[in-house]
Design a protein around this motif. Structure first.
Motif, short mmCIF file in Angstrom:
data_model
loop_
_atom_site.label_atom_id
_atom_site.label_comp_id
_atom_site.label_asym_id
_atom_site.label_seq_id
_atom_site.Cartn_x
_atom_site.Cartn_y
_atom_site.Cartn_z
N GLY A 1 -17.45 8.82 -2.96
CA GLY A 1 -17.47 8.49 -4.38
C GLY A 1 -16.82 7.16 -4.68
O GLY A 1 -17.34 6.37 -5.48
N ARG A 2 -15.69 6.88 -4.04
CA ARG A 2 -15.00 5.61 -4.30
C ARG A 2 -15.81 4.42 -3.80
O ARG A 2 -15.91 3.40 -4.48
CB ARG A 2 -13.62 5.60 -3.65
CG ARG A 2 -12.86 4.32 -3.92
CD ARG A 2 -11.41 4.39 -3.49
NE ARG A 2 -10.65 5.39 -4.21
CZ ARG A 2 -9.32 5.46 -4.22
NH1 ARG A 2 -8.61 4.57 -3.53
NH2 ARG A 2 -8.70 6.41 -4.88
N ILE A 3 -16.38 4.54 -2.62
CA ILE A 3 -17.09 3.42 -2.01
C ILE A 3 -18.42 3.14 -2.72
O ILE A 3 -18.77 1.98 -2.95
CB ILE A 3 -17.31 3.70 -0.51
CG1 ILE A 3 -15.97 3.62 0.23
CG2 ILE A 3 -18.32 2.73 0.09
CD1 ILE A 3 -16.02 4.21 1.62
N GLY B 1 -8.86 -6.47 -3.74
CA GLY B 1 -10.12 -7.09 -3.36
C GLY B 1 -10.89 -7.69 -4.51
O GLY B 1 -11.97 -8.25 -4.31
N VAL B 2 -10.36 -7.59 -5.73
CA VAL B 2 -11.03 -8.20 -6.89
C VAL B 2 -11.09 -9.72 -6.73
O VAL B 2 -12.07 -10.36 -7.12
CB VAL B 2 -10.32 -7.80 -8.20
CG1 VAL B 2 -10.73 -8.69 -9.35
CG2 VAL B 2 -10.61 -6.34 -8.52
N ILE B 3 -10.04 -10.29 -6.14
CA ILE B 3 -10.01 -11.74 -5.93
C ILE B 3 -10.67 -12.09 -4.60
O ILE B 3 -10.22 -11.65 -3.54
CB ILE B 3 -8.56 -12.25 -5.96
CG1 ILE B 3 -7.98 -12.07 -7.35
CG2 ILE B 3 -8.49 -13.72 -5.57
CD1 ILE B 3 -8.73 -12.79 -8.45
N SER B 4 -11.72 -12.87 -4.67
CA SER B 4 -12.45 -13.29 -3.47
C SER B 4 -11.69 -14.43 -2.78
O SER B 4 -10.76 -15.03 -3.33
CB SER B 4 -13.86 -13.74 -3.83
OG SER B 4 -13.81 -14.76 -4.82
N ARG B 5 -12.11 -14.72 -1.56
CA ARG B 5 -11.42 -15.75 -0.77
C ARG B 5 -11.44 -17.12 -1.45
O ARG B 5 -10.46 -17.86 -1.41
CB ARG B 5 -12.06 -15.83 0.63
CG ARG B 5 -11.27 -16.60 1.63
CD ARG B 5 -11.95 -16.57 2.99
NE ARG B 5 -11.81 -15.29 3.65
CZ ARG B 5 -10.77 -14.94 4.41
NH1 ARG B 5 -9.76 -15.77 4.58
NH2 ARG B 5 -10.74 -13.76 5.00
N ASP B 6 -12.55 -17.45 -2.13
CA ASP B 6 -12.64 -18.77 -2.77
C ASP B 6 -11.80 -18.87 -4.04
O ASP B 6 -11.62 -19.96 -4.57
CB ASP B 6 -14.10 -19.11 -3.07
CG ASP B 6 -14.70 -18.18 -4.13
OD1 ASP B 6 -14.53 -16.96 -4.00
OD2 ASP B 6 -15.34 -18.68 -5.07
N LEU B 7 -11.27 -17.73 -4.52
CA LEU B 7 -10.43 -17.74 -5.71
C LEU B 7 -8.98 -17.36 -5.39
O LEU B 7 -8.22 -16.95 -6.26
CB LEU B 7 -10.98 -16.76 -6.76
CG LEU B 7 -12.27 -17.19 -7.46
CD1 LEU B 7 -12.87 -16.03 -8.23
CD2 LEU B 7 -12.01 -18.38 -8.39
N ARG C 1 -13.00 -2.38 -3.11
CA ARG C 1 -13.21 -1.09 -2.46
C ARG C 1 -13.39 -1.22 -0.95
O ARG C 1 -14.10 -0.46 -0.32
CB ARG C 1 -14.40 -0.35 -3.10
CG ARG C 1 -14.18 -0.11 -4.59
CD ARG C 1 -15.28 0.69 -5.24
NE ARG C 1 -15.07 0.72 -6.70
CZ ARG C 1 -15.84 1.35 -7.57
NH1 ARG C 1 -16.90 2.01 -7.14
NH2 ARG C 1 -15.58 1.33 -8.86
N HIS C 2 -12.71 -2.22 -0.39
CA HIS C 2 -12.63 -2.37 1.07
C HIS C 2 -11.21 -2.16 1.57
O HIS C 2 -11.00 -2.03 2.78
CB HIS C 2 -13.14 -3.75 1.50
CG HIS C 2 -14.64 -3.85 1.55
ND1 HIS C 2 -15.43 -3.76 0.43
CD2 HIS C 2 -15.49 -4.02 2.60
CE1 HIS C 2 -16.70 -3.87 0.79
NE2 HIS C 2 -16.77 -4.04 2.10
N LEU C 3 -10.24 -2.13 0.67
CA LEU C 3 -8.86 -1.77 1.00
C LEU C 3 -8.51 -0.59 0.09
O LEU C 3 -8.36 -0.76 -1.12
CB LEU C 3 -7.92 -2.95 0.78
CG LEU C 3 -6.43 -2.72 1.07
CD1 LEU C 3 -6.21 -2.26 2.51
CD2 LEU C 3 -5.63 -3.99 0.78
N LEU C 4 -8.42 0.60 0.68
CA LEU C 4 -8.37 1.83 -0.10
C LEU C 4 -6.98 2.45 -0.07
O LEU C 4 -6.41 2.68 1.00
CB LEU C 4 -9.39 2.84 0.46
CG LEU C 4 -10.81 2.31 0.70
CD1 LEU C 4 -11.69 3.42 1.29
CD2 LEU C 4 -11.43 1.75 -0.57
#
Length: 557
Positions: A66-68, A244-250, A409-412
């Motif tokens: 459900g989370r993923i 994970g909301v903040i991407s690498r470029d930000l 949703r890659h670090l839970l």
């Protein structure tokens, strides 16, 4: 003409109509007809039945799905203890916004009120753990009951639903057609007047800061936040479930995570901010009485649900609407804005101080690896697509503060209930949904054995999961807080386990790493191994007291 079928067949067809891919659970006499259908179906749309070693873990795996995915995972169990064992998994899912539909077998209807074998008030028992809990009394209602449970589980705020299924209802004849595939739930964005109110508050603010909460972590909302940041570059503080909301470029906009003690860089930013824009924020993750008690600025609450109002949380503007649509409208309408040069300099210095916290202290030979050593070596081995599921314990605080993740949703984390044992089941869910990407599970020696039996499930499914066990012989998250408060600890010591041998007994690969070099080597071997691997890592938690140190006035201190 409607084809006659049993209640179990109607339920089975209903799951296929809603696109259910997996059903996790344990068998029993009250649900064996449903399990038989799943086991022997030749329909390519049939959900795959995956048997687990405990019902609680089946619920955890379903909540991981459900989370993923954002769509309900499904768990099915037999009656009595099969149902009661679901409680912790379902209340965790409901607290933390993970959609789940739970199916529980029940004794025949005429035995429900009797003291018969495995007769318990299932619906009533799980009503407090779920968004909705019902018992089907007529087989013709099974399909619509499942459809409504599916829709309710997914609707904001997502969570668990439960359906109690008496055995005679599953056996009874059904004469109605199953419910078709449901239309997605659509919510509108905020209107122009509300958008203008948001813009006015942003224009008048000296230091607006985004607090990205659990409902900011969908791919649509995350993309909308990133779109806004490209238009107006301001600091972002993530909650643990907002990771994970903040991407690498930000990355320049990232100012850490908050979710436990009030002593993080993110806490200082929230306190300094004269306008906190809380996006998808849920107080179950980090109560406002911790971060909003001595602020003087305003708060905008943007969410798909109405906020919980408290003495410490009374937003100045409440926007209940589709978050992504509202943010995209805001980005389109917002004029060109920039923070002052002095403020940019201050933020840069703050971020430099924040980054210095990642430095690994001088190692203490023979006392285990420092948490930052473990995090550094793991960070070096993963990529942006790696899913990392983290259990609860001292390690989870270190991971939340120092491990970087650049996709939602890659670090839970479990930061609503802080439930022990979630990591390996969530990793199983991730490995099923993201089979082409590496998956890592991180647990302490205490929490791992809450669900470590599911290692057999992972072996049986040949899932590529790397399990790290931070091993120190204590329930250490409790231990260091007791010592901080009382100067001593109580009831936290546990026995020693050789987790490498434990892994091998299940048919998984087992490693032990007592130095950074050994850990680096073990991680490389584990990631190259087909199927599950476990790495036993002695950890030195002597710096844990720093986790509770005062930066701002702290609830612990």
């Amino acid at each position: 003409m409607t084809t006659k079928k049993s209640g179990a067949e109607a339920l089975f067809q209903s799951m296929m109509n809603q696109g259910i891919k997996y059903v996790f659970g344990l068998p029993g006499a009250k649900v064996d007809k449903l399990f038989d259908l799943m086991e022997y179906s030749n329909d390519p749309k049939a959900p795959k039945l995956i048997i687990t070693r405990h019902e609680q873990n089946a619920a955890f795996i379903a909540s991981g799905i459900g989370r993923i995915t954002g769509k309900p995972g499904v768990v099915a169990t037999t009656s009595g203890p099969g149902v009661s064992n679901l409680a912790t998994g379902l209340i965790t899912a409901t607290s933390e916004g993970d959609p789940v539909v739970a199916l529980g077998g029940q004794v025949p209807r005429n035995d429900v009120a009797r003291l018969t074998h495995q007769s318990i008030p299932s619906k009533e028992l799980l009503s407090s753990a779920t968004k909705d809990s019902v018992e089907v009394q007529d087989a013709n209602n099974i399909s619509e009951t499942f459809a409504n449970a599916y829709q309710t589980a997914m609707a904001p705020k997502s969570g668990a639903t439960f359906i109690s299924l008496p055995k005679d209802v599953l056996d009874d004849e059904v004469t109605t057609d199953p419910i078709n595939t449901l239309a997605p739930i659509e919510q509108g964005g905020a209107d122009n007047e509300t958008i203008n109110k948001i813009i006015e508050k942003i224009k008048n603010a000296k230091l607006p800061v985004i607090l990205a909460g659990m409902r900011s972590s969908s791919s649509e909302v995350t993309a909308a936040i990133q779109n806004l940041l490209h238009k107006f570059s301001i600091p972002v503080v993530e909650t643990f479930q907002g990771a994970g909301v903040i991407s690498r470029d930000l990355e320049k906009n990232y100012y850490g995570r908050v979710g436990l003690f009030r002593n993080q860089i993110g806490d200082t930013l929230l306190k300094e901010s004269d306008l906190v824009i809380a996006i998808g924020y849920d107080p179950v993750e980090y109560e406002a009485r911790i971060w909003n008690v001595d602020r003087t600025g305003e708060v905008i609450n943007l969410d798909s649900i109405a906020p919980e109002i408290s003495n410490e949380y009374q937003p100045d503007l409440v926007v209940q609407a589709d978050i992504a649509k509202t943010l995209n409208s805001l980005s389109e309408t917002l004029p060109e804005l920039s923070l002052s040069d002095d403020l940019k300099k201050h933020l840069h210095e703050t971020q430099e101080s924040f980054l210095s916290k990642d430095a690994i202290p001088e190692s203490k030979s023979g006392e285990g690896l420092h948490p930052l050593e473990i995090i550094h070596e793991l960070q070096e081995q993963v990529n942006d697509d790696t899913t990392v599921a983290v259990d609860v314990g001292s390690h989870y605080i270190w991971m939340a503060r120092h491990f970087r993740s650049y996709k939602p949703r890659h670090l839970l984390f479990s930061n609503g209930m802080q439930t022990l044992g979630v990591a390996l089941p969530w990793a199983i869910a991730a490995a099923l949904e993201r089979p082409e990407q590496p998956v890592v599970s991180v647990a302490g020696d205490g929490g791992f054995l809450f669900s470590g039996q599911e290692l057999e499930t992972a072996v049986r499914l040949n899932l590529n999961i790397v399990q790290l066990v931070w091993n120190d012989g204590y329930y250490d998250m409790v231990k260091f807080q007791e010592e901080a408060k009382y100067g001593r600890n109580a009831g936290v010591g546990i026995g020693s386990v050789d987790f490498a041998k434990y892994a091998e007994s299940f048919g998984a690969a087992g490693f032990r790493a007592e130095s950074a070099d050994e850990l680096r080597d073990a991680l490389k071997k584990a990631f190259a191994t087909k199927g599950p691997s476990v790495i036993d890592i002695p950890v030195d938690y002597s710096d844990n007291i720093k986790l509770a140190s005062t930066l701002l006035e702290d609830v612990l201190n």
